[in-house]
Write a protein that holds these residues in place. Structure first.
Motif, PDB file in Angstrom:
ATOM      1  N   LYS A   1      -9.430 -55.422  26.322  1.00 16.09           N
ATOM      2  CA  LYS A   1      -9.429 -56.705  25.628  1.00 16.09           C
ATOM      3  C   LYS A   1      -8.660 -57.732  26.455  1.00 16.09           C
ATOM      4  N   PHE A   2      -7.527 -57.325  27.000  1.00 14.85           N
ATOM      5  CA  PHE A   2      -6.681 -58.223  27.775  1.00 14.85           C
ATOM      6  C   PHE A   2      -7.401 -58.759  28.998  1.00 14.85           C
ATOM      7  N   SER A   3      -8.265 -57.952  29.589  1.00 16.78           N
ATOM      8  CA  SER A   3      -8.865 -58.331  30.865  1.00 16.78           C
ATOM      9  C   SER A   3     -10.109 -59.194  30.718  1.00 16.78           C
ATOM     10  N   LYS A   4     -10.494 -59.509  29.484  1.00 18.11           N
ATOM     11  CA  LYS A   4     -11.764 -60.195  29.294  1.00 18.11           C
ATOM     12  C   LYS A   4     -11.754 -61.669  29.684  1.00 18.11           C
ATOM     13  N   ASN A   5     -10.636 -62.343  29.490  1.00 23.58           N
ATOM     14  CA  ASN A   5     -10.651 -63.782  29.673  1.00 23.58           C
ATOM     15  C   ASN A   5      -9.885 -64.179  30.927  1.00 23.58           C
ATOM     16  N   LYS A   6     -10.602 -64.446  31.991  1.00 19.68           N
ATOM     17  CA  LYS A   6      -9.982 -64.849  33.246  1.00 19.68           C
ATOM     18  C   LYS A   6     -10.098 -66.358  33.384  1.00 19.68           C
ATOM     19  N   ILE A   7      -8.956 -67.008  33.451  1.00 16.68           N
ATOM     20  CA  ILE A   7      -8.890 -68.456  33.493  1.00 16.68           C
ATOM     21  C   ILE A   7      -8.727 -68.897  34.941  1.00 16.68           C
ATOM     22  N   GLU A   8      -9.568 -69.812  35.380  1.00 17.67           N
ATOM     23  CA  GLU A   8      -9.468 -70.340  36.739  1.00 17.67           C
ATOM     24  C   GLU A   8      -8.797 -71.709  36.696  1.00 17.67           C
ATOM     25  N   PHE A   9      -7.800 -71.892  37.561  1.00 18.55           N
ATOM     26  CA  PHE A   9      -7.132 -73.188  37.650  1.00 18.55           C
ATOM     27  C   PHE A   9      -6.679 -73.403  39.087  1.00 18.55           C
ATOM     28  N   LYS A  10      -7.251 -74.393  39.741  1.00 12.90           N
ATOM     29  CA  LYS A  10      -6.853 -74.736  41.113  1.00 12.90           C
ATOM     30  C   LYS A  10      -6.857 -73.515  42.039  1.00 12.90           C
TER      31      LYS A  10
ATOM     32  N   LYS B   1      15.413 -72.125  10.753  1.00 10.37           N
ATOM     33  CA  LYS B   1      15.423 -71.286   9.554  1.00 10.37           C
ATOM     34  C   LYS B   1      14.795 -69.932   9.899  1.00 10.37           C
ATOM     35  N   LYS B   2      13.722 -69.521   9.208  1.00  8.18           N
ATOM     36  CA  LYS B   2      13.101 -68.218   9.498  1.00  8.18           C
ATOM     37  C   LYS B   2      11.939 -68.338  10.478  1.00  8.18           C
ATOM     38  N   ASP B   3      11.637 -69.549  10.892  1.00 10.77           N
ATOM     39  CA  ASP B   3      10.515 -69.797  11.784  1.00 10.77           C
ATOM     40  C   ASP B   3      10.990 -69.706  13.232  1.00 10.77           C
ATOM     41  N   ARG B   4      10.237 -69.056  14.094  1.00 10.59           N
ATOM     42  CA  ARG B   4      10.656 -68.943  15.495  1.00 10.59           C
ATOM     43  C   ARG B   4       9.461 -68.879  16.429  1.00 10.59           C
ATOM     44  N   ARG B   5       9.697 -69.294  17.677  1.00  8.84           N
ATOM     45  CA  ARG B   5       8.681 -69.278  18.720  1.00  8.84           C
ATOM     46  C   ARG B   5       9.288 -68.676  19.979  1.00  8.84           C
ATOM     47  N   PHE B   6       8.567 -67.728  20.574  1.00  7.18           N
ATOM     48  CA  PHE B   6       8.947 -67.207  21.885  1.00  7.18           C
ATOM     49  C   PHE B   6       8.269 -68.084  22.930  1.00  7.18           C
ATOM     50  N   GLN B   7       9.049 -68.542  23.891  1.00  4.55           N
ATOM     51  CA  GLN B   7       8.477 -69.408  24.914  1.00  4.55           C
ATOM     52  C   GLN B   7       8.933 -68.958  26.297  1.00  4.55           C
ATOM     53  N   THR B   8       8.053 -69.160  27.261  1.00  2.52           N
ATOM     54  CA  THR B   8       8.354 -68.784  28.641  1.00  2.52           C
ATOM     55  C   THR B   8       7.841 -69.868  29.567  1.00  2.52           C
ATOM     56  N   GLU B   9       8.667 -70.239  30.530  1.00  2.00           N
ATOM     57  CA  GLU B   9       8.235 -71.195  31.546  1.00  2.00           C
ATOM     58  C   GLU B   9       8.330 -70.530  32.910  1.00  2.00           C
ATOM     59  N   TYR B  10       7.296 -70.773  33.709  1.00  2.00           N
ATOM     60  CA  TYR B  10       7.228 -70.247  35.076  1.00  2.00           C
ATOM     61  C   TYR B  10       7.027 -71.402  36.043  1.00  2.00           C
ATOM     62  N   ILE B  11       7.614 -71.272  37.219  1.00  2.18           N
ATOM     63  CA  ILE B  11       7.265 -72.097  38.370  1.00  2.18           C
ATOM     64  C   ILE B  11       6.864 -71.128  39.468  1.00  2.18           C
ATOM     65  N   VAL B  12       5.619 -71.247  39.917  1.00  4.44           N
ATOM     66  CA  VAL B  12       5.098 -70.385  40.977  1.00  4.44           C
ATOM     67  C   VAL B  12       4.935 -71.249  42.221  1.00  4.44           C
ATOM     68  N   ALA B  13       5.737 -70.984  43.233  1.00  6.81           N
ATOM     69  CA  ALA B  13       5.693 -71.765  44.465  1.00  6.81           C
ATOM     70  C   ALA B  13       5.029 -70.944  45.563  1.00  6.81           C
ATOM     71  N   SER B  14       3.976 -71.501  46.139  1.00  5.17           N
ATOM     72  CA  SER B  14       3.302 -70.818  47.241  1.00  5.17           C
ATOM     73  C   SER B  14       2.817 -71.870  48.226  1.00  5.17           C
ATOM     74  N   LYS B  15       2.387 -71.434  49.401  1.00  5.60           N
ATOM     75  CA  LYS B  15       1.940 -72.379  50.431  1.00  5.60           C
ATOM     76  C   LYS B  15       0.677 -73.120  50.011  1.00  5.60           C
ATOM     77  N   SER B  16      -0.063 -72.529  49.079  1.00  2.64           N
ATOM     78  CA  SER B  16      -1.284 -73.195  48.607  1.00  2.64           C
ATOM     79  C   SER B  16      -0.966 -74.257  47.552  1.00  2.64           C
ATOM     80  N   GLY B  17       0.306 -74.379  47.157  1.00  3.03           N
ATOM     81  CA  GLY B  17       0.705 -75.384  46.185  1.00  3.03           C
ATOM     82  C   GLY B  17       1.470 -74.763  45.030  1.00  3.03           C
ATOM     83  N   GLY B  18       2.052 -75.601  44.208  1.00  2.00           N
ATOM     84  CA  GLY B  18       2.836 -75.111  43.088  1.00  2.00           C
ATOM     85  C   GLY B  18       2.035 -75.105  41.804  1.00  2.00           C
TER      86      GLY B  18
END
Length: 201
Positions: free
Chosen positions: A28-37, A161-178
């Motif tokens: 199930k996890f592998s079904k949706n491959k997102i292309e971006f840049k 209160k009892k409401d919560r969100r897990f959040q994650t931020e990434y910065i991926v730096a490579s020679k092809s761009g960030g």
């Protein structure tokens, strides 16, 4: 004796098949491959591409506490204010799970600078949480390097209160761009393995 051994072998084979772990989750996890840049990130199959207008409309339809409506809209505005190319993917089963992926500047990271970027990002998110009037808790901040990229990761929790969100931020730096990612969801999923695939490309 031969019949007994044959029966025992059959039982063992059937037992192994019964207790063999199923691989449905990964399928199930592998079904949706997102292309971006020219980058590919793998999201769960429920995630679909959305426009900012569609995202705003669906967020505004949420019932209950307004705090996290405002948090989601503020995050969209922050990405839009960067004035960079970005795409937005939302969980079709729950609009509160979403991923922003956007272009960012190339960072020349070493261990010391990566550690400073993690701390600066944490301080920035904490200040934003204060303005949003939600609690901020840093879960972990770290960085990892691959032969082709360097990645900064900050994972945190926003709560009211009892409401919560897990959040994650990434910065991926490579020679092809960030590439930057902001991942927000209710289930504590941060897609780190997908980000590592981007970083190893």
């Amino acid at each position: 004796m031969k019949k007994f051994l044959l029966l025992l072998t059959s039982v063992l084979l059937v037992s192994c098949q019964i207790f063999e772990p199923k691989k449905e989750g990964f399928a199930k996890f592998s079904k949706n491959k997102i292309e971006f840049k020219n980058n590919t990130i793998v999201l769960t199959s429920d995630y679909v591409k959305a426009t900012p207008e569609d995202f705003k409309a669906k967020i505004n339809l949420l019932e209950g506490e307004l705090k996290f409506k405002n948090v989601a809209l503020a995050e969209l505005k922050k990405i839009e204010n960067k004035k960079v190319d970005f795409e937005l993917f939302v969980d079709a089963t729950n609009i509160q799970n979403y991923v922003f992926i956007y272009t960012c500047d190339f960072y020349q990271f070493d261990e010391h600078r990566a550690a400073r970027v993690v701390q600066a990002l944490s301080d920035q998110i904490k200040d934003e949480a204060n303005i949003q009037e939600v609690n901020y808790k840093r879960i972990h901040g770290r960085y990892f390097f691959t032969p082709t990229s360097k990645v900064v990761k900050l994972k945190y929790l926003k709560a009211y209160k009892k409401d919560r969100r897990f959040q994650t931020e990434y910065i991926v730096a490579s020679k092809s761009g960030g590439v930057g990612l902001l991942i927000s969801n209710l289930e504590d999923i941060d897609f780190e393995n997908s980000v590592k695939r981007i970083a190893s490309k």
